[in-house]
Design a protein around this motif. Structure first.
Motif, PDB file in Angstrom:
ATOM      1  N   ALA A 225     -11.267 -26.666  32.380  1.00 53.05           N
ATOM      2  CA  ALA A 225     -10.388 -27.038  31.273  1.00 53.05           C
ATOM      3  C   ALA A 225     -10.764 -28.435  30.763  1.00 53.05           C
ATOM      4  O   ALA A 225     -10.852 -28.686  29.565  1.00 53.05           O
ATOM      5  CB  ALA A 225      -8.936 -27.017  31.726  1.00 53.05           C
ATOM      6  N   TRP A 226     -11.031 -29.327  31.688  1.00 52.59           N
ATOM      7  CA  TRP A 226     -11.386 -30.709  31.346  1.00 52.59           C
ATOM      8  C   TRP A 226     -12.701 -30.741  30.565  1.00 52.59           C
ATOM      9  O   TRP A 226     -12.823 -31.411  29.541  1.00 52.59           O
ATOM     10  CB  TRP A 226     -11.497 -31.520  32.640  1.00 52.59           C
ATOM     11  CG  TRP A 226     -11.619 -32.981  32.412  1.00 52.59           C
ATOM     12  CD1 TRP A 226     -10.596 -33.855  32.188  1.00 52.59           C
ATOM     13  CD2 TRP A 226     -12.821 -33.747  32.395  1.00 52.59           C
ATOM     14  NE1 TRP A 226     -11.101 -35.110  32.019  1.00 52.59           N
ATOM     15  CE2 TRP A 226     -12.458 -35.075  32.151  1.00 52.59           C
ATOM     16  CE3 TRP A 226     -14.170 -33.427  32.565  1.00 52.59           C
ATOM     17  CZ2 TRP A 226     -13.384 -36.092  32.062  1.00 52.59           C
ATOM     18  CZ3 TRP A 226     -15.098 -34.435  32.478  1.00 52.59           C
ATOM     19  CH2 TRP A 226     -14.701 -35.759  32.238  1.00 52.59           C
ATOM     20  N   TYR A 229     -12.233 -29.382  27.063  1.00 53.07           N
ATOM     21  CA  TYR A 229     -11.510 -30.335  26.218  1.00 53.07           C
ATOM     22  C   TYR A 229     -12.441 -31.411  25.689  1.00 53.07           C
ATOM     23  O   TYR A 229     -12.346 -31.835  24.552  1.00 53.07           O
ATOM     24  CB  TYR A 229     -10.386 -30.958  27.048  1.00 53.07           C
ATOM     25  CG  TYR A 229      -9.408 -31.787  26.246  1.00 53.07           C
ATOM     26  CD1 TYR A 229      -8.629 -31.194  25.277  1.00 53.07           C
ATOM     27  CD2 TYR A 229      -9.262 -33.145  26.492  1.00 53.07           C
ATOM     28  CE1 TYR A 229      -7.716 -31.935  24.544  1.00 53.07           C
ATOM     29  CE2 TYR A 229      -8.353 -33.900  25.767  1.00 53.07           C
ATOM     30  CZ  TYR A 229      -7.580 -33.290  24.795  1.00 53.07           C
ATOM     31  OH  TYR A 229      -6.686 -34.035  24.080  1.00 53.07           O
ATOM     32  N   HIS A 230     -13.394 -31.838  26.537  1.00 55.08           N
ATOM     33  CA  HIS A 230     -14.258 -32.938  26.126  1.00 55.08           C
ATOM     34  C   HIS A 230     -15.495 -32.502  25.375  1.00 55.08           C
ATOM     35  O   HIS A 230     -16.128 -33.309  24.718  1.00 55.08           O
ATOM     36  CB  HIS A 230     -14.666 -33.772  27.352  1.00 55.08           C
ATOM     37  CG  HIS A 230     -13.542 -34.602  27.868  1.00 55.08           C
ATOM     38  ND1 HIS A 230     -12.541 -34.083  28.666  1.00 55.08           N
ATOM     39  CD2 HIS A 230     -13.223 -35.889  27.667  1.00 55.08           C
ATOM     40  CE1 HIS A 230     -11.680 -35.037  28.935  1.00 55.08           C
ATOM     41  NE2 HIS A 230     -12.060 -36.143  28.349  1.00 55.08           N
ATOM     42  N   TYR A 237      -7.990 -27.050  25.728  1.00 57.45           N
ATOM     43  CA  TYR A 237      -8.567 -27.072  27.066  1.00 57.45           C
ATOM     44  C   TYR A 237      -8.646 -25.663  27.632  1.00 57.45           C
ATOM     45  O   TYR A 237      -9.217 -25.438  28.682  1.00 57.45           O
ATOM     46  CB  TYR A 237      -7.711 -27.937  27.989  1.00 57.45           C
ATOM     47  CG  TYR A 237      -6.243 -27.734  27.712  1.00 57.45           C
ATOM     48  CD1 TYR A 237      -5.570 -26.668  28.255  1.00 57.45           C
ATOM     49  CD2 TYR A 237      -5.559 -28.571  26.820  1.00 57.45           C
ATOM     50  CE1 TYR A 237      -4.256 -26.427  27.948  1.00 57.45           C
ATOM     51  CE2 TYR A 237      -4.230 -28.334  26.507  1.00 57.45           C
ATOM     52  CZ  TYR A 237      -3.585 -27.268  27.076  1.00 57.45           C
ATOM     53  OH  TYR A 237      -2.285 -27.006  26.766  1.00 57.45           O
ATOM     54  N   TRP A 238      -8.022 -24.716  26.952  1.00 58.92           N
ATOM     55  CA  TRP A 238      -8.013 -23.346  27.466  1.00 58.92           C
ATOM     56  C   TRP A 238      -8.033 -22.413  26.265  1.00 58.92           C
ATOM     57  O   TRP A 238      -7.110 -22.420  25.466  1.00 58.92           O
ATOM     58  CB  TRP A 238      -6.767 -23.108  28.324  1.00 58.92           C
ATOM     59  CG  TRP A 238      -6.799 -21.793  29.014  1.00 58.92           C
ATOM     60  CD1 TRP A 238      -6.270 -20.621  28.561  1.00 58.92           C
ATOM     61  CD2 TRP A 238      -7.414 -21.496  30.266  1.00 58.92           C
ATOM     62  NE1 TRP A 238      -6.535 -19.610  29.455  1.00 58.92           N
ATOM     63  CE2 TRP A 238      -7.223 -20.115  30.512  1.00 58.92           C
ATOM     64  CE3 TRP A 238      -8.108 -22.259  31.205  1.00 58.92           C
ATOM     65  CZ2 TRP A 238      -7.698 -19.487  31.654  1.00 58.92           C
ATOM     66  CZ3 TRP A 238      -8.583 -21.624  32.335  1.00 58.92           C
ATOM     67  CH2 TRP A 238      -8.360 -20.267  32.560  1.00 58.92           C
ATOM     68  N   VAL A 621      -1.352 -34.250  26.767  1.00 58.25           N
ATOM     69  CA  VAL A 621      -2.438 -33.574  27.491  1.00 58.25           C
ATOM     70  C   VAL A 621      -2.748 -34.306  28.800  1.00 58.25           C
ATOM     71  O   VAL A 621      -3.118 -33.689  29.803  1.00 58.25           O
ATOM     72  CB  VAL A 621      -3.696 -33.449  26.611  1.00 58.25           C
ATOM     73  CG1 VAL A 621      -4.888 -32.971  27.413  1.00 58.25           C
ATOM     74  CG2 VAL A 621      -3.433 -32.486  25.476  1.00 58.25           C
ATOM     75  N   TRP A 625      -3.933 -33.362  33.218  1.00 59.46           N
ATOM     76  CA  TRP A 625      -4.933 -33.913  34.156  1.00 59.46           C
ATOM     77  C   TRP A 625      -4.223 -34.550  35.351  1.00 59.46           C
ATOM     78  O   TRP A 625      -4.677 -34.433  36.493  1.00 59.46           O
ATOM     79  CB  TRP A 625      -5.844 -34.925  33.471  1.00 59.46           C
ATOM     80  CG  TRP A 625      -6.359 -34.446  32.145  1.00 59.46           C
ATOM     81  CD1 TRP A 625      -6.422 -35.165  30.987  1.00 59.46           C
ATOM     82  CD2 TRP A 625      -6.889 -33.149  31.818  1.00 59.46           C
ATOM     83  NE1 TRP A 625      -6.933 -34.394  29.967  1.00 59.46           N
ATOM     84  CE2 TRP A 625      -7.225 -33.163  30.447  1.00 59.46           C
ATOM     85  CE3 TRP A 625      -7.085 -31.964  32.538  1.00 59.46           C
ATOM     86  CZ2 TRP A 625      -7.755 -32.050  29.793  1.00 59.46           C
ATOM     87  CZ3 TRP A 625      -7.612 -30.865  31.886  1.00 59.46           C
ATOM     88  CH2 TRP A 625      -7.945 -30.911  30.541  1.00 59.46           C
TER      89      TRP A 625
END
Lengths: 665, 155
Positions: A225-226, A229-230, A237-238, A621, A625
């Motif tokens: 997911a991380w 996102y980046h 993220y999903w 968000v 994390w």
């Protein structure tokens, strides 16, 4: 290197075949030496696989482009860490890595359980060897990582650009290891079914190893997911991508297992169901591994279509049939020892938990494979996307969060309504206090309701800690911190479990906010121009064009202002890797101001520096994390060495307040 | 010598061109929030799983522009979506209308959940009767211990 690698894979296969025969013969005719030799065969096979992995890594580091796998996935100018990550950059390497994890964890399991679970061990070894053996057949004869090229190219093609990101150093190995590690609990489950020793003793081993697999897979999902996102740049993220979905499935079924196994330990019920969940988790792991690399379902993760499809589908089908057959064969010895007496009991709560989790798993599976059906049975090609999953899984998830609050308050066997009411009234009041202002403040009532449910469960969970800590303080006059540590030490299954629950609540807060309140704008700006999104002003400062070793990098610099004052500045990148110029990748410019992520994507640009930017405001968000870190820590506390007394089956350490009776004291 | 010079220039031009070729070198005109909303309701046809709004692909960019142009020309969101459905089929919609074969997609999980609930209900029904005579077991003992412990510690 190729010869060493290929040779050890072949030797590994031969040894696995020997070990398989030895374990079965040894178990059947009770020949202890043969069983011992089968255990050593597992270690030996693992050693051969480790040698093969080492050979492949060495080939990568030496840029040995005679190997097709090395030439196809690395190049001389790639940074060393990505050369190493190229090991799992393709199908052959991923499968080799998968097999190594099975071997390493399986060997460890044999070391730890060799003496204690003597009766199960031969079949645990046999199952491990059959899984490894099957993979070794594929690695030797179908898709070998050590295939040589007819002519050696001067340089390799380089790694797929999507994989050249720090996230990819950790996401694939964790995810693949998570998948692979479900083999160990499956091996114990299969051994229990084959031997018919279905008592309580095998449960502890299975529970622990499932917990390990579940923790690793969960970590892999979070890292994924991380990374998304980046790097992927859709502001999320999903994405409910088929591969993500399939990775979520074994996590969901094993979450269900970890809850319902408590019912089996305490009440001797749900034995068949638990074994079915165990089997499903393993099969879904194999299926997930295979789909990632096979291109069966179109996805951002599928890098190539491969010849292994029939091998994997055949395997999944065979294990399903054998597994279900064994379950039916053992049905008589899997009868429940007790019955469920009341709908308001802890065991009924766990059943409902299982219903919700399997419903989510089913819905996700259904949506994922639906495009296949739709192509077969109807002419329309459909893509099942986030609207379906959000609308189906959203309510189920909310119900699950509510249950996460109520469940721990229910007593085993039955709960009286009055004490239950006394326990939920304060959390309900808290939920109300959250609900009313949020209904007024937020534009979406759904969000207010969702947050009220999260608040309810959070308060219940925190009160559980407060009650227990106060009891310990009164009892032993401990400081809060000492009491907390002792609480975890004495009953980590309960209080460590609550940490994981809190992590899930944390993630829920972030998921709800970022799903319902994301804002996005698109700007076309010349250097120095600005745009407005929400309370923020985006000032575009211009483009930079740089060359690094293996890529060209375009970087757009953006300042973020609020009320005329500069808050921060971010740089958002586009990468054009050599040999992959047609697949530009990106790294987003992300900064967190307050609790909102400002997320800047560089879409297009002109030679005069004019840029087209997409900007998202993603609220909360960072909670996801944070929840991820708490999840990992909470999972680790579940492995905290236990005080001896807690090891007794079907009993817990005494100073645990059982909530329903607590109120009556 | 002259020839050589020429070649060098040609080579230089080719290098420059090849550097530019991979890049989307035109910036698009700005998109209104309305256009972004429509773009988010369409699947990018070439990149599975992402919407036209969120995809970085060339085609998605062109589709975003087309949506904006159609909006500027006075078309309604429904007309624009109908245009894309006509061109790419109903699969282009992220949330296709729940009719025809799509209907099956939505009823699948509902049917699954209903079956699950039915199985659970049957399970409860069939197990309920013998409970009255069930003796206390060690679970109850643990509970008794816990109550005793609570009682002791609260003194």
């Amino acid at each position: 290197m190729a010869q060493i690698g290929a040779g050890s894979l072949l030797l590994g296969l031969v040894l696995a075949a020997y070990g398989l025969v030895a374990s079965i013969v040894g178990a059947r005719w009770r020949l202890a030496e043969l069983v011992e030799s089968a255990i050593r065969a597992v270690w030996g096979v693992t050693a051969f696989i480790v040698i093969a992995v080492a050979a492949l890594v060495t080939a990568f580091l030496r840029h040995d482009f005679r190997l097709a796998y090395v030439a196809g996935r690395s190049s001389r100018d790639m940074p060393t860490q990505y050369v190493l990550a190229a090991l799992w950059g393709g199908q052959e390497g991923s499968l080799l890595y998968w097999t190594m994890i099975v071997g390493l964890l399986g060997s460890l399991a044999l070391v730890l359980h060799r003496r204690r679970d003597r009766a199960l061990i031969p079949y645990v070894a046999a199952t491990l060897l059959s899984v490894m053996g099957y993979l070794l057949v594929i690695l030797n004869f179908v898709t070998s990582p050590f295939t040589l090229l007819p002519t050696t190219p001067p340089d390799g093609a380089g790694l797929n650009p999507l994989l050249r990101d720090p996230g990819m150093m950790f996401h694939p190995p964790f995810l693949l290891a998570g998948y692979a590690s479900f083999t160990v609990p499956f091996a114990f489950g299969a051994a229990a079914l084959i031997t018919g020793r279905l008592g309580a003793e095998w449960l502890r081993a299975i529970r622990r190893w499932t917990l390990i697999a579940w923790g690793i897979l969960g970590t892999g999902l979070l890292l994924g997911a991380w990374w998304a996102y980046h790097v992927l740049g859709w502001g999320g993220y999903w994405g409910w991508d088929p591969v993500e979905n399939l990775a979520l499935l074994p996590w969901l079924t094993s979450t269900a297992f970890l809850h319902s196994v408590i019912v089996q330990e305490r009440r001797g019920m749900l034995k068949v169901w638990n074994l079915a969940l165990l089997l499903a988790s393993f099969l879904l792991s194999v299926f997930g591994t295979f789909v990632v690399r096979s291109g069966l379902l179109s996805s951002v993760h599928a890098f190539a279509v491969s010849p292994i499809a029939p091998w994997f589908l055949g395997y999944v089908a065979a294990v399903t049939i054998i597994g279900i057959g064994l379950l039916i064969y053992r049905l008589p010895s899997l009868q429940s020892e007790r019955v469920i007496e009341s709908v308001t009991s802890r065991e009924a709560g766990f059943l409902l938990n299982n219903l919700l989790l399997t419903a989510m798993a089913f819905a996700t599976f259904w949506g994922t494979v639906f495009p296949l059906f739709s192509e077969i049975f109807s002419s329309t090609k459909l893509t099942v996307g986030p609207p379906f999953y959000n609308q189906v899984n959203g309510p189920l998830l909310l119900a699950l969060v509510a249950l996460m609050g109520i469940g721990p308050l229910l007593a085993w066997r039955r709960t009286a309504w009055r004490p239950l009411w006394r326990q939920v009234r304060w959390p309900l009041l808290g939920a109300g206090l959250v609900l009313v202002p949020l209904l007024a403040l937020l534009s979406k009532p759904v969000a207010a309701i969702a947050y009220a449910v999260v608040a309810f469960t959070a308060i219940v969970t925190l009160l559980e800690y407060v009650h227990a800590l106060l009891a310990r303080r009164r009892n032993a006059h401990e400081s809060v911190l000492t009491a907390f540590v002792h609480l975890l030490r004495r009953n980590n299954r309960r209080y460590g479990g609550y940490i994981v629950h809190l992590a899930m609540l944390c993630i829920a807060v972030g998921v709800i906010a970022s799903n319902l309140f994301q804002q996005e704008r698109q700007f076309v700006l010349k250097p120095g121009e600005q745009g407005q999104i929400g309370p923020y002003t985006i000032v575009y400062n211009g483009l930079q064009d740089k060359r690094v070793a293996d890529a060209e990098v375009i970087a757009a610099q953006v300042s973020i202002l609020r009320n005329g004052r500069q808050q921060d500045s971010v740089t958002t990148y586009r990468f054009f890797y050599r040999n992959y110029e047609d697949q530009p990748t990106a790294r987003m410019g992300i900064t967190t101001l307050g609790m909102t992520d400002i997320y800047v994507v560089l879409d297009r640009w002109e030679n005069d520096g004019t840029a087209s930017l997409r900007v998202y405001l993603n609220p909360l968000v960072s909670w996801i994390w944070l929840g991820g870190v708490v999840y990992i820590l909470g999972t680790l506390t579940l492995f905290w060495p236990q005080v001896a007394a807690v090891r007794l089956p079907a009993r817990r350490a005494a100073p645990e307040p059982v909530p329903s009776q607590a109120a009556s004291s | 010598m002259r020839q050589c010079h020429h070649r060098f220039l040609l080579l230089l031009a080719m290098v420059v061109l090849s550097l530019l070729a991979g890049h989307p070198v035109f910036a698009a005109e700005g998109l209104s929030p309305e256009a972004l909303k429509i773009a988010n309701e369409l699947n990018c046809p070439v990149c599975e799983g992402q919407s036209v709004r969120d995809s970085n692909s060339q085609l998605a960019g062109e589709m975003r522009q087309l949506i904006q142009q159609m909006l500027d020309a006075g078309q309604t969101p429904d007309q624009i979506k109908a245009y894309f459905v006509q061109r790419y089929g109903v699969g282009i919609l992220r949330d296709p209308p729940k009719e025809g074969f799509v209907w099956t997609l939505w009823w699948g999980p509902v049917v699954g959940l209903v079956i699950g609930i039915a199985v659970l209900t049957l399970y409860f029904q069939s197990r309920k009767r013998p409970s009255a005579v069930q003796p206390a077991d060690e679970t109850d003992l643990t509970d008794v211990e816990a109550v005793a412990q609570r009682w002791l510690t609260s003194e």
